[in-house]
Design an enzyme around this catalytic site. Structure first.
Site, PDB file in Angstrom:
ATOM      1  N   CYS A   1     -28.077  -8.694  60.462  1.00  0.00           N
ATOM      2  CA  CYS A   1     -28.907  -7.492  60.364  1.00  0.00           C
ATOM      3  C   CYS A   1     -28.119  -6.268  60.829  1.00  0.00           C
ATOM      4  O   CYS A   1     -28.199  -5.195  60.233  1.00  0.00           O
ATOM      5  CB  CYS A   1     -30.169  -7.638  61.204  1.00  0.00           C
ATOM      6  SG  CYS A   1     -31.018  -9.192  60.944  1.00  0.00           S
TER       7      CYS A   1
ATOM      8  N   CYS B   1     -30.478 -10.397  64.327  1.00  0.00           N
ATOM      9  CA  CYS B   1     -29.332 -11.287  64.198  1.00  0.00           C
ATOM     10  C   CYS B   1     -28.089 -10.484  63.792  1.00  0.00           C
ATOM     11  O   CYS B   1     -28.184  -9.312  63.441  1.00  0.00           O
ATOM     12  CB  CYS B   1     -29.618 -12.372  63.175  1.00  0.00           C
ATOM     13  SG  CYS B   1     -30.288 -11.733  61.645  1.00  0.00           S
TER      14      CYS B   1
END
Lengths: 77, 323
Positions: free
Chosen positions: A13, A10
């Site tokens: 991250c 995502c």
């Protein structure tokens, strides 16, 4: 030192990785940065909400992007 | 009752009719006024709701939830799971780890589904946008029906005993020790996390809000009065299923859809039909199904989509009758 970033890819991250790499560059600390994207491995750390950061096998943060101050603290220990 | 948002209407009126000098009673005036008012109201409520819910969220982590729900059966645990779903962060990237984590700690499949269904359906951003556009009553109805939908659909999935349709590897995963958690947070740290979420979520959704409000504003100003009452009103029994059938495959940001739906209601779309449409857009989406396919076999995905679609259509009819 080994820093693992746990996350299934995502946006948060990616940002976590950028922040960690920036701090490493600034402080000159040598560390191996690895992204762990395998759900099974992430769960093996007991993590359900990503991003999470593991430093030398030690879980540091879960479910949020750390700020630079936190990262500095982890790598100076 | 005093309208606490009256100052916003006053500002919107001042800006539209005096600063921009647009005549009231014109299509342009109606559109611009709608856009200014909605944008202010949505952003204020958005910041407020995200802060409050994110603050509460720092106390309720999925790790704690799975411990509470592990091995529990019964309708009230579906309700609890569904309510936890409201306050838990749920970006589709977390759905797989949370699903496996729940199943591993012995949370029954049906209870896990109650959580999975309500979580994307009812969230702070949608609550804020609904409150800003459709008012408190419609928002409460949406929230309560979203929770009940999770309870009932999860309960049904539990009754169907579909455990064998969960991908085999899920049952083999061992979740690591979660007793060692990062240090306890104090109030300021929790507030800082909540503030970060406000920045994060508003930063992500603002563009959709602007797009939705602009389209809604144009429709509000220019579409003929009562146009939707005529074609999609309560007298048309197919309006609800059609709205849901459009909503299910439509993967659109809910923040853009809500102001558009507001303008549709203004032109005569019944509130029940509108809420069913929003639930279909938000509750069942193709990207989410693709992600869930990693852990669920086709039979279970099919049952999930079918049960959700039927319950949402039913909810729409129900609201059109009682509202």
């Amino acid at each position: 030192m080994k820093i693992e970033i746990l996350g299934t890819g995502c946006a948060k991250c990616k940002k976590t990785k950028e922040i960690i790499e920036k701090v490493l560059k600034e402080t000159g600390v040598e560390a191996e940065v690895v992204k762990v994207e395998d759900v099974e491995k992430i769960l093996n750390y007991g993590v359900m909400v990503t991003p999470a950061v593991v430093v030398d096998g030690d879980l540091k943060t879960v479910g949020k992007t750390p700020d630079e101050k936190e990262v500095r603290k982890w790598i100076s220990q | 009752m005093v309208d606490i948002f009256y100052p916003l209407q006053w500002i919107a009126d001042k800006l539209t009719y005096e600063v921009f000098g647009i005549a009231p009673d014109t299509h342009l005036g109606a559109s611009v006024n709608f856009i200014i008012y909605d944008v202010m109201k949505i952003f204020i409520l958005l910041a407020f709701m995200i802060f409050v819910v994110s603050y509460i969220r720092t106390y309720i982590t999925p790790e704690k939830s799975r411990k509470i729900l592990g091995g529990k059966k019964g309708l009230h645990y579906h309700l609890l799971a569904s309510m936890i779903g409201v306050v838990t962060p749920f970006c589709s990237c977390s759905s797989v780890p949370i699903f496996i984590g729940f199943v591993e700690s012995g949370v029954p499949l049906g209870v896990t589904f109650s959580f999975l269904i309500t979580s994307p359906l009812v969230n702070e951003a949608a609550i804020a946008a609904l409150w800003a556009t459709l008012g408190l009553e419609a928002t409460l109805i949406y929230v309560i029906s979203g929770i009940l939908l999770g309870v009932l659909a999860g309960y049904l999935i539990g009754l169907l005993k579909m455990e064998k349709y969960v991908a085999d590897f899920v049952y083999k995963v061992k979740v690591g020790d979660q007793s060692k958690k990062p240090e306890e947070l104090n109030i300021m740290e929790r507030a800082a996390i909540a503030y970060d979420s406000v920045k994060d979520i508003v930063g992500k959704v603002w563009i959709y809000v602007i797009i939705g409000v602009t389209l809604g504003g144009i429709f509000h100003g220019y579409a003929p009065e009562g146009i939707l009452a005529k074609y999609a009103g309560k007298g048309n029994p197919f309006a609800v299923p059609i709205a849901v059938a459009i909503g299910v495959p439509l993967y659109s940001n809910i923040m853009a859809m809500i102001p558009i739906v507001e303008s549709l209601i203004g032109k005569g779309l019944p509130v029940g039909t509108a809420l069913a449409f929003l639930m279909a857009v938000n509750g069942i989406s193709l990207p989410e199904i693709i992600i869930l396919k990693k852990v669920l076999k086709n039979e279970l995905i099919g049952a999930f989509v079918l049960i959700m679609t039927i319950s949402i259509i039913f909810t729409g009819y129900l609201f059109n009758i009682i509202l």
